[in-house]
Design an enzyme around this catalytic site. Structure first.
Site, PDB file in Angstrom:
ATOM      1  N   SER A  39       0.746  -6.775   9.008  1.00  0.00           N
ATOM      2  CA  SER A  39      -0.309  -6.322   8.102  1.00  0.00           C
ATOM      3  C   SER A  39      -1.322  -5.463   8.844  1.00  0.00           C
ATOM      4  O   SER A  39      -1.601  -4.345   8.448  1.00  0.00           O
ATOM      5  CB  SER A  39      -1.019  -7.524   7.466  1.00  0.00           C
ATOM      6  OG  SER A  39      -2.128  -7.113   6.701  1.00  0.00           O
ATOM      7  N   ASP A  64      -0.657  -9.187   0.482  1.00  0.00           N
ATOM      8  CA  ASP A  64      -0.329  -7.880   1.049  1.00  0.00           C
ATOM      9  C   ASP A  64       1.184  -7.697   1.021  1.00  0.00           C
ATOM     10  O   ASP A  64       1.832  -7.745   2.053  1.00  0.00           O
ATOM     11  CB  ASP A  64      -0.871  -7.833   2.476  1.00  0.00           C
ATOM     12  CG  ASP A  64      -1.020  -6.416   2.980  1.00  0.00           C
ATOM     13  OD1 ASP A  64      -0.668  -5.478   2.251  1.00  0.00           O
ATOM     14  OD2 ASP A  64      -1.484  -6.236   4.115  1.00  0.00           O
ATOM     15  N   SER A  89       2.421  -0.899  11.573  1.00  0.00           N
ATOM     16  CA  SER A  89       2.215  -1.630  10.324  1.00  0.00           C
ATOM     17  C   SER A  89       3.527  -1.838   9.584  1.00  0.00           C
ATOM     18  O   SER A  89       4.325  -0.924   9.444  1.00  0.00           O
ATOM     19  CB  SER A  89       1.254  -0.867   9.431  1.00  0.00           C
ATOM     20  OG  SER A  89       1.074  -1.496   8.204  1.00  0.00           O
ATOM     21  N   HIS A 148       0.815  -1.211   0.000  1.00  0.00           N
ATOM     22  CA  HIS A 148       0.000   0.000   0.000  1.00  0.00           C
ATOM     23  C   HIS A 148       0.853   1.268   0.000  1.00  0.00           C
ATOM     24  O   HIS A 148       0.331   2.359  -0.173  1.00  0.00           O
ATOM     25  CB  HIS A 148      -0.962   0.011   1.189  1.00  0.00           C
ATOM     26  CG  HIS A 148      -0.328   0.138   2.530  1.00  0.00           C
ATOM     27  ND1 HIS A 148      -0.095  -0.940   3.348  1.00  0.00           N
ATOM     28  CD2 HIS A 148       0.103   1.216   3.204  1.00  0.00           C
ATOM     29  CE1 HIS A 148       0.450  -0.523   4.475  1.00  0.00           C
ATOM     30  NE2 HIS A 148       0.578   0.786   4.411  1.00  0.00           N
ATOM     31  N   GLY A 192       0.587   2.539  13.370  1.00  0.00           N
ATOM     32  CA  GLY A 192       1.967   2.994  13.243  1.00  0.00           C
ATOM     33  C   GLY A 192       2.950   1.849  13.283  1.00  0.00           C
ATOM     34  O   GLY A 192       4.090   1.990  12.851  1.00  0.00           O
TER      35      GLY A 192
END
Length: 379
Positions: free
Chosen positions: A348, A252, A333, A226, A331
């Site tokens: 994730s 992901d 992640s 992302h 934060g």
């Protein structure tokens, strides 16, 4: 009632696992030492295990040593079980390794390796079929995810209160006895705005997961999809790179290829000035102790609870995540998950916090190794 995982995104492009970073007040900062040196002493991982698992230093040291031995036994027992292999469980309290088998005929061979054996009906492959059937079905909005619980030999289906799953089970055409429905009180979302290892920039700010090379041997690192789509440019210190791969939803993950001034190490920052070395990517059994690093809450530890969980984030569904009881907060992640010195995956999302506890999911690194030809730096 269990809280369900949360996931939120930073940067542009498809969501994926990685280390997203945007420093908040009081957050940890990881900076590159002039000469990075691993510190694998008892004052590092053992301290975090002692704190988070309520162990003495001696007990933490004993656990790590026993778990390292169990990895070798698990490999032998898995081979001995053959087609009947149904999964592995490790108990950090008793330090017993149990290998599940779907046939009683495999018990003697497994026990001959030193592992305990237990006969189950479904095992990892049978439960994976249930997960695949649910993945292909039309799930109602109140269903937040599902995962195989090899210990109970069922697939746990997590739902918001009041959600009817009868239509889902009928659509998936799965045996209801193979599914355990658990009520949760929060919908999932991504962790965002954090630093896991070193900061890099691409219009936003994210963090490095594990240093790695691509199939052509070019330097780079795994991180969150992302944070950028394929082709997104990256700067890190005086180095530059570009997103070569980026996937979300479904999985992901992302790989950033260095284009100039990339120097790789096999280290994970503990956000306290010390570093844990990465020596391999051997997958730890369910139940094993595991530690995570992240800029919001630092270095935290817990255990692996399940693999192959499907999580339905608002931004999209992610399959094959690993479930842990390691706490994390927004934060964190993308932070690195590591068991002993073995790289396991990258954060994730999750739910809860480090005040009251919670659930955190990570994307395994092995799919990137196997599918993309990525090689995690281990020396």
């Amino acid at each position: 009632m269990r809280p369900s995982p949360v996931i939120s995104a930073v940067g542009t492009g498809a969501l994926a696992f990685g280390l997203v970073l945007a420093m908040s007040p009081g957050a940890y900062a990881a900076t590159a030492p002039q000469t990075p040196v691993a510190d694998d002493s008892a004052a590092t991982m053992q301290e975090a295990l002692a704190r988070d698992l309520d162990l003495t230093q001696a007990e933490a040291t004993e656990l790590l040593e026993a778990q390292e031995d169990a990895l070798e036994v698990d490999a032998e027992a898995t081979e001995a079980a053959g087609d009947a292999y149904g999964g592995s469980l490790y108990d950090i309290e008793t330090q017993d390794l149990t290998v599940l088998v779907t046939s009683a005929d495999a018990v003697a061979a497994v026990e001959a390796t030193g592992a305990q054996a237990e006969v189950v009906e479904y095992g990892t492959e049978g439960l994976a079929e249930v997960v695949e059937a649910l993945d292909a079905a039309d799930a109602p909005e109140g269903v937040t995810g599902w995962y195989p619980d090899v210990a109970s030999d069922t697939v746990v289906l997590e739902v918001l209160e009041g959600t009817d799953v009868d239509a889902l089970l009928a659509d998936a055409d799965v045996d209801a006895s193979a599914v355990e429905v658990v009520t949760t009180d929060e919908a999932p979302q991504l962790y965002a705005d954090i630093i896991g290892g070193l900061a890099y920039y691409m219009g936003g700010r994210c963090s490095v997961g594990f240093a790695a090379t691509n199939s052509a041997g070019q330097p780079g690192f795994v991180t969150a999809g992302h944070c950028g789509t394929v082709g997104t440019g990256v700067t890190i210190g005086n180095g530059q790179g570009t997103f070569e791969r980026s996937v979300f939803p479904g999985n992901d993950a992302a790989f950033v290829r260095g284009t100039s001034n990339f120097t790789l190490t096999n280290l994970v920052s503990r956000y306290n000035g010390t570093y844990q070395s990465v020596t391999g990517t051997t997958q730890a059994p369910i139940g094993s102790a595991i530690c995570r690093s992240g800029s919001t809450t630092g270095w935290r530890c817990g255990t692996i609870q399940a693999r192959n969980q499907t999580v339905r984030y608002p931004q999209g569904t992610v399959n094959a995540l690993t479930r842990t009881n390691v706490c994390a907060e927004p934060g964190d992640s993308g932070g690195s998950f590591i068991s002993g010195s073995q790289a396991q995956g990258v954060t994730s999302g999750g739910s809860g916090n480090c005040s009251s506890g919670g659930t955190t999911y990570y994307q395994e690194v092995l799919p990137m190794v196997n599918s993309w030809g990525v090689r995690i730096r281990t020396s």
